[in-house]
Scaffold this motif. Structure first.
Motif, PDB file in Angstrom:
ATOM      1  N   TYR A 273       0.842  -1.186   0.000  1.00  0.00           N
ATOM      2  CA  TYR A 273       0.000   0.000   0.000  1.00  0.00           C
ATOM      3  C   TYR A 273       0.877   1.235   0.000  1.00  0.00           C
ATOM      4  O   TYR A 273       1.915   1.292   0.646  1.00  0.00           O
ATOM      5  CB  TYR A 273      -0.884   0.052   1.246  1.00  0.00           C
ATOM      6  CG  TYR A 273      -2.085  -0.842   1.153  1.00  0.00           C
ATOM      7  CD1 TYR A 273      -3.145  -0.512   0.327  1.00  0.00           C
ATOM      8  CD2 TYR A 273      -2.161  -2.003   1.897  1.00  0.00           C
ATOM      9  CE1 TYR A 273      -4.252  -1.328   0.246  1.00  0.00           C
ATOM     10  CE2 TYR A 273      -3.270  -2.819   1.820  1.00  0.00           C
ATOM     11  CZ  TYR A 273      -4.315  -2.468   0.993  1.00  0.00           C
ATOM     12  OH  TYR A 273      -5.402  -3.277   0.911  1.00  0.00           O
ATOM     13  N   TYR A 274       0.428   2.251  -0.747  1.00  0.00           N
ATOM     14  CA  TYR A 274       1.106   3.536  -0.792  1.00  0.00           C
ATOM     15  C   TYR A 274       0.067   4.635  -0.647  1.00  0.00           C
ATOM     16  O   TYR A 274      -1.005   4.565  -1.248  1.00  0.00           O
ATOM     17  CB  TYR A 274       1.848   3.729  -2.126  1.00  0.00           C
ATOM     18  CG  TYR A 274       3.009   2.789  -2.304  1.00  0.00           C
ATOM     19  CD1 TYR A 274       4.277   3.138  -1.877  1.00  0.00           C
ATOM     20  CD2 TYR A 274       2.833   1.545  -2.894  1.00  0.00           C
ATOM     21  CE1 TYR A 274       5.352   2.277  -2.035  1.00  0.00           C
ATOM     22  CE2 TYR A 274       3.897   0.672  -3.050  1.00  0.00           C
ATOM     23  CZ  TYR A 274       5.154   1.052  -2.619  1.00  0.00           C
ATOM     24  OH  TYR A 274       6.204   0.190  -2.770  1.00  0.00           O
ATOM     25  N   ASP A 275       0.372   5.639   0.162  1.00  0.00           N
ATOM     26  CA  ASP A 275      -0.447   6.840   0.225  1.00  0.00           C
ATOM     27  C   ASP A 275       0.057   7.782  -0.853  1.00  0.00           C
ATOM     28  O   ASP A 275       1.251   8.074  -0.911  1.00  0.00           O
ATOM     29  CB  ASP A 275      -0.313   7.534   1.588  1.00  0.00           C
ATOM     30  CG  ASP A 275      -1.051   6.800   2.691  1.00  0.00           C
ATOM     31  OD1 ASP A 275      -2.049   6.129   2.380  1.00  0.00           O
ATOM     32  OD2 ASP A 275      -0.628   6.903   3.853  1.00  0.00           O
TER      33      ASP A 275
ATOM     34  N   THR B 114      -0.497  11.565  -2.331  1.00  0.00           N
ATOM     35  CA  THR B 114      -1.086  12.859  -2.010  1.00  0.00           C
ATOM     36  C   THR B 114      -0.739  13.857  -3.104  1.00  0.00           C
ATOM     37  O   THR B 114       0.414  13.946  -3.512  1.00  0.00           O
ATOM     38  CB  THR B 114      -0.536  13.374  -0.662  1.00  0.00           C
ATOM     39  OG1 THR B 114      -0.770  12.396   0.346  1.00  0.00           O
ATOM     40  CG2 THR B 114      -1.193  14.690  -0.271  1.00  0.00           C
TER      41      THR B 114
ATOM     42  N   LYS C 124       4.124   7.779  -0.406  1.00  0.00           N
ATOM     43  CA  LYS C 124       4.758   7.252   0.791  1.00  0.00           C
ATOM     44  C   LYS C 124       4.218   5.847   1.050  1.00  0.00           C
ATOM     45  O   LYS C 124       3.004   5.634   1.036  1.00  0.00           O
ATOM     46  CB  LYS C 124       4.449   8.168   1.976  1.00  0.00           C
ATOM     47  CG  LYS C 124       5.114   7.779   3.266  1.00  0.00           C
ATOM     48  CD  LYS C 124       4.815   8.814   4.340  1.00  0.00           C
ATOM     49  CE  LYS C 124       3.849   8.216   5.323  1.00  0.00           C
ATOM     50  NZ  LYS C 124       3.483   9.084   6.418  1.00  0.00           N
ATOM     51  N   GLU C 125       5.113   4.919   1.255  1.00  0.00           N
ATOM     52  CA  GLU C 125       4.695   3.549   1.552  1.00  0.00           C
ATOM     53  C   GLU C 125       4.020   3.496   2.915  1.00  0.00           C
ATOM     54  O   GLU C 125       4.452   4.143   3.860  1.00  0.00           O
ATOM     55  CB  GLU C 125       5.911   2.623   1.543  1.00  0.00           C
ATOM     56  CG  GLU C 125       5.554   1.173   1.756  1.00  0.00           C
ATOM     57  CD  GLU C 125       6.769   0.249   1.689  1.00  0.00           C
ATOM     58  OE1 GLU C 125       6.726  -0.787   2.354  1.00  0.00           O
ATOM     59  OE2 GLU C 125       7.731   0.574   0.983  1.00  0.00           O
ATOM     60  N   VAL C 126       2.931   2.729   2.985  1.00  0.00           N
ATOM     61  CA  VAL C 126       2.233   2.534   4.247  1.00  0.00           C
ATOM     62  C   VAL C 126       2.856   1.301   4.914  1.00  0.00           C
ATOM     63  O   VAL C 126       2.694   0.179   4.423  1.00  0.00           O
ATOM     64  CB  VAL C 126       0.720   2.323   4.030  1.00  0.00           C
ATOM     65  CG1 VAL C 126       0.019   2.093   5.354  1.00  0.00           C
ATOM     66  CG2 VAL C 126       0.120   3.492   3.279  1.00  0.00           C
TER      67      VAL C 126
END
Length: 126
Positions: free
Chosen positions: A8-10, A12, A54-56
């Motif tokens: 998962y990656y955020d 933005t 950003k990687e979660v």
């Protein structure tokens, strides 16, 4: 060669729209600014944007997450991709569902498919 694991990656996006407002306080400035005009500028004017990825950490997707992700990609590209490509993506969903069924787990259609017409879904599944 091993296949890379999905993560998962955020993601933005930041777009800056600035207005200078004459006011006595922050609250008054916020009330005076034309938010509709600012939103219009974001939607319809070519603005520079910044994208942050950003990687979660500590959050690994499962098969159901992969099914939903593929489904979202199909829905996203339904108007600008060849039906053949969309069928290839749907075949990936079928393959994951077969693996789930063989493991005794429940199968499912992507949640995003509720936005597609029944007619289109029949073409996709054929």
């Amino acid at each position: 060669m091993s296949k890379k694991q999905d993560k998962y990656y955020d993601v933005t996006m930041r777009v800056e729209v600035k207005r200078t407002v004459l006011a006595k306080s922050k609250e008054e400035a916020r009330n005076k600014v034309d938010l509709s005009d600012m939103i219009y500028e974001i939607k319809y004017c070519g603005l520079d944007e910044e994208i942050f990825v950003k990687e979660v950490p500590d959050c690994l997707p499962d098969e159901y997450d992969r099914i939903d992700d593929i489904g979202k990609q199909i829905v996203k590209h339904v108007g600008n991709s060849a039906l053949r490509r969309l069928k290839e993506q749907y075949a990936e969903i079928r393959k994951i569902n077969e693996q789930l069924a063989n493991a005794g787990k429940r199968t499912r259609e992507p949640q995003a498919f509720n936005r597609l017409t029944d007619e289109f879904l029949e073409k996709l599944r054929s």
